[in-house]
Design an enzyme around this catalytic site. Structure first.
Site, short mmCIF file in Angstrom:
data_model
loop_
_atom_site.label_atom_id
_atom_site.label_comp_id
_atom_site.label_asym_id
_atom_site.label_seq_id
_atom_site.Cartn_x
_atom_site.Cartn_y
_atom_site.Cartn_z
CE1 TYR A 139 -10.22 -3.81 16.14
CE2 TYR A 139 -12.18 -4.87 15.34
CZ TYR A 139 -10.85 -4.92 15.63
OH TYR A 139 -10.16 -6.06 15.39
CD GLU A 140 -12.70 -2.78 21.58
OE1 GLU A 140 -13.00 -2.04 22.52
OE2 GLU A 140 -13.36 -3.79 21.27
#
Lengths: 596, 596
Positions: free
Chosen positions: B439-440
């Protein structure tokens, strides 16, 4: 959402073209009728069963897990029925002893069945897998009477088996085990103690479960020299093979594990259970080692299995999922974005999975063939096969599982955020694969076995044997200009491997801890070189074939070998530095680096 | 069974001795009152909360997970109460804007609170963590009215926030998103679409949830240039800040994930929900990038968190668990076996965890300080800080999480078979850490950002800046004979880093895919060099201190730096080879390596 298609073409390549098993079988005494046609028939049938029956149960096994109630264990939906089909198909007997109804197939063939069933559903495949261990132990160390009593039903799969070694305070260090065996006076023993981490220890798939248990006799010497081996059946067995009363043993609970949820990992309580000594008193650990080597080949196959599963599913996803354009410009201009397989970094991950899966296949199948050659040398040298087998087993076990985990983990990565979600099956593959670096001896234990016992204790002789074999291949290919890209780096590494081993051996003479300080990096280094040899060999076979054929399969093999040499083998450069860096950066008399 | 003790001594070392934050604060306009005493008080209080309240809920969060029923989400036992305590303690406001009740602490201090709460319980810490993103976005891009309306309750923690970016068909490639925003005629918009992977999207911990949603206006340009940003509250908010009626949005389901079970990862359905445009039309992605950089520092801290948790728990286990004797002879002759910490290979794993945890701490805290310096340069150059921050952020995000996962995985390995069992908490740590590389922005996305956008697009200038700073340190230490062991290899690597970057840049001019082919290995290579610089700096500080003190802490720092240089940094040797090996082993016009 995940799928499995048995890689029959690559299996045939490894068995028939790389290892030339057919020629080998023809030179043996007992396997002359094993030919390519028979192999194809058996493997096709097995592939069908694995693809259609086992693979669809893989996710079910993970999500349902096994259920314990009052000592009874229920396996996940479909597991029992699949096992019934497996037994009806005669699969348990494939490798079994002919004297007890087995088909006595060589491991060189059976390993493909192990691979396919394990890839399709590792947790399920552990139930029949563990039975092989029990069979092997009884058939090698049991009395004639014990064999008659237990083997037929184990071979035909009516019963399954387990290996009961670990206790809560001892895993790697079996010398500390406490389970007791006291003579009952009638030739049997009363077994008392608690074993943990017992795979397939209790389940609902077979009529009986035969536990092979390590325990201590009264007054036995301390440590590993005081351990004996016992057959302890769940239901007692009359001499005619009929099932008698329930034995005093039970599954106390199931472990809650990271993965392989479909397999029942049991705490087993033995409360004066009736057991029968196998082999000599206090020699149990030696008998167990025979089995453990076989089990380690099985676990090496697990590394292969998870790499193959990851590769197949990642490849399908990478072809389907569209996201961003290739940096060099659109490759699928009709779509909103390119399929991610066009991105070089995604290809790097896929190729890594591919060379690890196919590399593991070559190593594991080679080890299986060596195992056959120890009993059927077929013109070669049985002692040499034994020596190579014993050297390559810890490499195969640890290296194929470590790289299998890496491949599984890359699979999750290729799926991006979706890889973290259960429905895609990629995170299950990571969790399931993670056990393989722990059981049957951790990577650390394999590494000590390799560098300490198998190499340094034998003054490096087995390694010399292996390097000689690899060097012979290099010489053979010396005139082939297309092979120079592989042979030159391989020859350098073979020389360095020998030299570095000698240096570690010298350092270990000053301080034994040097072995422990170098061992894991040394094993990984050895693994990369071993795969390099096999990839070079695969490239040589493929290039030979390309002289008369235009088959893309062979072109891909050469390309994959190039990838392996350019993108994976360089890891030996850093491993060489770290494994040679010595024990002083780990143990110091001046500093306790862990004090706060 | 796992535990957490906040590493306050090492945090103080990094903040006060390595980064000299106190001197920095004194030179700023607004943080002059921030001194060591105040920092100690705040961090001690936070440590207590993390150790006593959050850490015990870490395993609970994993085993219970979040429950969805008819759109409502219940968090695990204790999560809600812990959040209440956190709000009462004023923690949400620590970094908040003073105009809205915040305490306006610098990130240089607050990062330690992020580390400690994240290490104690990552899944829990995501609830307040995501709020920071929403706050940040509104405070930088919202209108004065929006700020008055939403900021006070977000700052004091009464409400939490989310970031709604991902849709099922687009993650990395946000240009493809489809959620629509249609003008209602009253200045508000009707938001319709489905977002997935929304962390903390729905829960029972706060009165309201403020979603920041990416969507397209009617007729917006295709791709990333047609995305706008909206505030979409769960409950509508009157201009006086009072809660109004329920908005037309709901949580459709929770994702079933590998880990971070305590955090609700939601599918969010927006059914014509009322939303308010933030910033300019079609400039949403630019606004989002400000936030994403901050979020990436948070995720880098997750890498640190899992490495620290793994290290602490593995160390305790390795001291307690007895198994086998040291190869060099018994170290605990009174016991049946030695504690496993005597084994060199176990120490190798522990040291690896230690240098990754402490290395990540140095990098993440440095990045936090650079972030402060972009707004409060304090005599230094704000543009330079911005440039370094922007270069180091993808390295910190990807490298700290990749090595954090490695450390977590070693933790499982040190526990042997027990590491695979849930009760010890080590396998949870592996599962929880695994999301951080996804994620990110995945590791691949970070790598493209680093090599493509941050370096090559800027003709290498930011990298030159960083290398100049690192080289200045090397020069400064040039006369120190004790530092030569670190400075010599570091100088070589700095030179190679520059040269190799230039070569990749040249190759990319011929073929842009070369960037994608090199990027991940390039990022890892850059990460190892960056940690080497920080470890050398830590050694220099520690050696300086050892002139007037006999504190083992400093002796351990130097020893750890040596370990890093001898056992970890050599990985650059293989990464250099692989990242320079070019795109041809990944993409070929002649061969499709994935054809079967």
């Amino acid at each position: 959402m995940s799928h499995y298609q048995a890689p029959l073409r690559d299996i045939a390549f490894v068995q028939q073209e790389l290892l030339q098993v057919e020629q080998y079988f023809q030179a043996t005494d007992c396997w002359q009728e094993m030919n390519a046609e028979l192999m194809d028939a058996v493997l096709n049938e097995s592939a069908k069963f694995c693809e259609e029956v086992l693979a669809p149960l893989n996710a079910v096994g993970d999500s349902e897990g096994c259920q314990w109630y009052d000592g009874e264990v229920t396996t996940p939906t479909g597991f029992k029925e699949a096992y019934k089909q497996y037994v009806e198909g005669g699969w348990p007997a494939l490798e079994g002893d002919e004297a007890f109804g087995g088909q006595a197939f060589p491991k060189s063939i059976a390993i493909a069945v192990t691979e396919m069933s394990g890839t399709a559903n590792w947790a399920w495949s552990m139930y029949p897998g563990l039975s092989h261990g029990a069979c092997h132990t009884i058939s090698h160390h049991g009395s004639e009477e014990q064999k008659q009593q237990f083997m037929p039903k184990l071979v035909d799969g009516s019963w399954t088996g387990t290996m009961c070694l670990t206790e809560s305070h001892c895993g790697s260090d079996l010398g500390m085990l406490r389970t007791k065996a006291e003579p009952n006076g009638d030739g049997s023993y009363a077994i008392s103690g608690t074993k943990i981490f017992i795979s397939s220890g209790e389940h609902d798939m077979a009529e009986n479960i035969i536990h092979i248990v390590l325990a201590r006799l009264p007054g036995a010497p301390k440590g590993t020299k005081g351990i004996s081996l016992f057959i302890v059946p769940k239901f007692l067995v009359a001499s005619d093979g009929k099932l008698g009363e329930r034995n005093a043993l039970s599954c106390g609970s199931l472990e809650h594990k990271m993965g392989i949820h479909g397999n029942a990992t049991c705490v087993m309580n033995f409360d004066g259970a009736t057991g029968y000594l196998i082999g000599e008193e206090n020699r149990g650990l030696n008998a167990m080692f025979t089995f453990m080597n076989t089990a380690r080949i099985g676990t090496a196959a697990q590394g292969l299995a998870h790499a193959e599963w990851a590769y197949q599913n990642s490849l399908a996803y990478a072809r389907d999922r569209t996201q961003m354009r290739a940096l060099s410009g659109p490759k699928a201009p009709d779509k909103e974005a390119d399929p991610i397989i066009v991105h070089a970094d995604v290809r790097r991950m896929l190729m890594t999975q591919k060379v690890f899966a196919e590399g593991a296949r070559m190593l594991v199948y080679w080890v299986a063939q060596l195992s056959d050659q120890t009993v059927q040398p077929a013109g070669s040298d049985a002692d040499k096969a034994e020596e190579l087998l014993s050297l390559l087993t810890p490499i195969a076990k640890a290296f194929a599982t470590e790289t299998g985990f890496e491949a599984a983990n890359l699979g999750l990565q290729i799926f991006g955020g979706h890889g973290y979600i259960k429905e895609w099956g990629m995170e299950q593959n990571v969790r399931d694969s993670r056990i393989s670096m722990l059981y049957e001896g951790t990577t650390g234990i394999q590494s000590l076995d390799l560098l300490g016992r198998k190499i340094l204790l034998k003054a490096g002789e087995p390694l010399k044997l292996l390097i000689t074999e690899m060097s012979a291949f290099c010489k053979e290919q010396g005139d082939n200009p297309e092979m120079a890209q592989f042979i030159a780096p391989l020859e350098n590494l073979l020389k360095a491997w020998g030299d570095n081993t000698m240096k570690i051996g010298m350092a270990a003479m000053q301080n034994q801890d040097e072995v422990n300080a170098a061992c894991v990096d040394y094993l990984m280094y050895s693994g990369y070189i071993t795969y390099a040899y096999l990839w070079a060999k695969a490239a040589a076979v493929a290039q030979q074939k390309l002289n008369d054929s235009d088959d893309d399969f062979y072109r891909n093999k050469v390309y994959s070998a190039q990838f392996y040499f350019q993108r994976i083998l360089p890891r030996t450069a850093s491993l060489e530095q770290t494994m040679m860096s010595g024990v002083n950066n780990l143990i110091s008399e001046q500093v306790d680096p862990f004090a706060m």
